[in-house]
Design a protein around this motif. Structure first.
Motif, PDB file in Angstrom:
ATOM      1  N   LEU A   1     -27.581   8.908  16.636  1.00  0.00           N
ATOM      2  CA  LEU A   1     -27.920   9.394  15.302  1.00  0.00           C
ATOM      3  C   LEU A   1     -26.780  10.170  14.676  1.00  0.00           C
ATOM      4  N   LEU A   2     -26.048  10.917  15.506  1.00  0.00           N
ATOM      5  CA  LEU A   2     -24.983  11.767  14.970  1.00  0.00           C
ATOM      6  C   LEU A   2     -23.616  11.117  15.039  1.00  0.00           C
ATOM      7  N   HIS A   3     -23.560   9.956  15.623  1.00  0.00           N
ATOM      8  CA  HIS A   3     -22.270   9.275  15.711  1.00  0.00           C
ATOM      9  C   HIS A   3     -21.784   8.958  14.310  1.00  0.00           C
ATOM     10  N   LYS A   4     -20.549   9.337  14.001  1.00  0.00           N
ATOM     11  CA  LYS A   4     -20.033   9.216  12.656  1.00  0.00           C
ATOM     12  C   LYS A   4     -19.375   7.858  12.433  1.00  0.00           C
ATOM     13  N   TYR A   5     -19.630   7.360  11.207  1.00  0.00           N
ATOM     14  CA  TYR A   5     -19.038   6.110  10.766  1.00  0.00           C
ATOM     15  C   TYR A   5     -18.306   6.391   9.449  1.00  0.00           C
ATOM     16  N   ARG A   6     -17.401   5.561   9.182  1.00  0.00           N
ATOM     17  CA  ARG A   6     -16.622   5.720   7.950  1.00  0.00           C
ATOM     18  C   ARG A   6     -16.813   4.493   7.061  1.00  0.00           C
ATOM     19  N   LEU A   7     -17.281   4.774   5.839  1.00  0.00           N
ATOM     20  CA  LEU A   7     -17.481   3.705   4.851  1.00  0.00           C
ATOM     21  C   LEU A   7     -16.312   3.761   3.885  1.00  0.00           C
ATOM     22  N   VAL A   8     -15.541   2.675   3.866  1.00  0.00           N
ATOM     23  CA  VAL A   8     -14.319   2.641   3.067  1.00  0.00           C
ATOM     24  C   VAL A   8     -14.443   1.538   2.025  1.00  0.00           C
ATOM     25  N   ILE A   9     -14.033   1.846   0.806  1.00  0.00           N
ATOM     26  CA  ILE A   9     -13.983   0.862  -0.288  1.00  0.00           C
ATOM     27  C   ILE A   9     -12.513   0.622  -0.591  1.00  0.00           C
ATOM     28  N   LEU A  10     -12.035  -0.646  -0.417  1.00  0.00           N
ATOM     29  CA  LEU A  10     -10.636  -1.016  -0.569  1.00  0.00           C
ATOM     30  C   LEU A  10     -10.440  -1.902  -1.785  1.00  0.00           C
ATOM     31  N   ASN A  11      -9.226  -1.869  -2.303  1.00  0.00           N
ATOM     32  CA  ASN A  11      -8.812  -2.811  -3.329  1.00  0.00           C
ATOM     33  C   ASN A  11      -8.514  -4.137  -2.646  1.00  0.00           C
ATOM     34  N   GLU A  12      -9.189  -5.168  -3.066  1.00  0.00           N
ATOM     35  CA  GLU A  12      -9.084  -6.456  -2.378  1.00  0.00           C
ATOM     36  C   GLU A  12      -7.676  -7.023  -2.462  1.00  0.00           C
ATOM     37  N   SER A  13      -6.969  -6.741  -3.504  1.00  0.00           N
ATOM     38  CA  SER A  13      -5.621  -7.321  -3.663  1.00  0.00           C
ATOM     39  C   SER A  13      -4.584  -6.549  -2.876  1.00  0.00           C
ATOM     40  N   THR A  14      -4.632  -5.234  -2.943  1.00  0.00           N
ATOM     41  CA  THR A  14      -3.596  -4.408  -2.308  1.00  0.00           C
ATOM     42  C   THR A  14      -4.060  -3.736  -1.034  1.00  0.00           C
ATOM     43  N   PHE A  15      -5.332  -3.873  -0.738  1.00  0.00           N
ATOM     44  CA  PHE A  15      -5.945  -3.213   0.416  1.00  0.00           C
ATOM     45  C   PHE A  15      -5.754  -1.686   0.373  1.00  0.00           C
ATOM     46  N   GLU A  16      -5.613  -1.186  -0.855  1.00  0.00           N
ATOM     47  CA  GLU A  16      -5.487   0.255  -1.031  1.00  0.00           C
ATOM     48  C   GLU A  16      -6.851   0.898  -0.915  1.00  0.00           C
ATOM     49  N   GLU A  17      -6.929   1.962  -0.199  1.00  0.00           N
ATOM     50  CA  GLU A  17      -8.204   2.663   0.000  1.00  0.00           C
ATOM     51  C   GLU A  17      -8.538   3.428  -1.279  1.00  0.00           C
ATOM     52  N   LYS A  18      -9.696   3.156  -1.791  1.00  0.00           N
ATOM     53  CA  LYS A  18     -10.138   3.810  -3.014  1.00  0.00           C
ATOM     54  C   LYS A  18     -11.104   4.956  -2.728  1.00  0.00           C
ATOM     55  N   ILE A  19     -12.173   4.661  -2.022  1.00  0.00           N
ATOM     56  CA  ILE A  19     -13.181   5.669  -1.708  1.00  0.00           C
ATOM     57  C   ILE A  19     -13.584   5.500  -0.266  1.00  0.00           C
TER      58      ILE A  19
END
Length: 289
Positions: free
Chosen positions: A15-33
């Motif tokens: 339950l407490l294990h942390k996950y990271r939700l990342v939103i990337l730019n599909e073209s540059t793979f730049e991390e947005k959020i």
């Protein structure tokens, strides 16, 4: 016990294990959020969202007009209007039935078409018979004073007299000559009175005009409803002085003698008298001499 403790620790870890939700730019793979999440946060957030959604939906249904669009719910205003329309419909049905009965009675009088044309003259006066032996006819002083007062007030007041107090005595509609009497066998439910043209025709008693129109067979016709179930009919008039719904007094002019209609042979008044839906001989009620 060790197994249970180990199992609870495993569940807590998941339950407490942390996950990271990342939103990337599909073209540059730049991390947005990016978001750090765990199962417990997702569960709590989802539960709160569902509770808030249910609360908002309840408020919309309870306090906004949008509930009218939900199947199964009806507007209070629409219910009130439906109830009022139901009452109005019942009233209209009642008025329609009354109007139909009224029109049927008018047609009956105009056609002179009835099923029972046997009129017992003696029975008409049976209700007015009085045995003097059962009544103390000795006047008292108060009675004499009252009689004098009434006679004084009513001496010159023709229109205000109460017809009921005069028994079956009614006013003659015209001063004319009786040329044809009432005859139930030939379905002549009237008396014909001849008088000069334009002679005033008067109401036999107080009443209300039920019908005042032109008919092809009987010309200008006026029908007046009186008390005690009496209805008087005046046909072949030259003109009418009253309209439907007018109130008339005894002796008041309502028409004039004429020669109108297909069934007339000269200036005269065809006068009918009906009692409780049946024609009666007017001579039993009115002195035409």
């Amino acid at each position: 016990m060790a197994k249970d403790r180990k199992k609870r620790k495993e569940i807590r870890r998941k339950l407490l294990h942390k996950y990271r939700l990342v939103i990337l730019n599909e073209s540059t793979f730049e991390e947005k959020i990016s978001f750090k999440l765990n199962r417990l946060n997702v569960f709590v957030t989802g539960t709160l969202f569902i509770i808030v959604l249910i609360g908002v939906t309840t408020l919309i249904i309870a306090f906004t007009p949008l509930r009218e669009y939900i199947p199964g719910y009806s507007s209070t205003r629409l219910k009130r209007q439906a109830t009022e329309l139901t009452y109005k419909t019942d009233s209209l049905v009642t008025v329609l039935n009354y109007t139909n009965r009224y029109l049927d009675n008018v047609r009956l009088v105009l056609r002179g078409d009835i099923e029972n044309n046997q009129v017992n003259r003696d029975s008409l006066f049976e209700q007015y018979k009085l045995d003097p032996s059962t009544v103390d006819l000795t006047p008292i002083r108060e009675d004499l004073l009252l009689r004098e007062e009434v006679e004084l007030e009513d001496k010159y007041n023709l229109f205000e007299r109460n017809i009921e107090n005069m028994g079956t005595l009614l006013f003659s509609p015209i001063n004319g000559t009786l040329v044809q009497a009432f005859d139930a066998k030939t379905k002549h439910y009237a008396v014909d009175l001849v008088a000069p043209k334009d002679t005033p025709v008067k109401s036999i008693a107080d009443g209300t005009v039920l019908f005042a129109e032109w008919t092809s067979e009987t010309g200008y016709v006026i029908i007046i409803e009186h008390q005690e179930g009496l209805t008087s009919v005046y046909k072949h008039n030259g003109s009418l002085s009253k309209s439907q719904g007018d109130l008339v007094k005894a002796g008041e002019v309502i028409a004039s003698i004429g020669n109108t209609g297909e069934l007339t042979t000269g200036p005269h008044l065809h006068f009918e008298l009906w009692r409780k839906g049946k024609p009666v001989d007017p001579q039993n009620y009115i002195d035409f001499n």
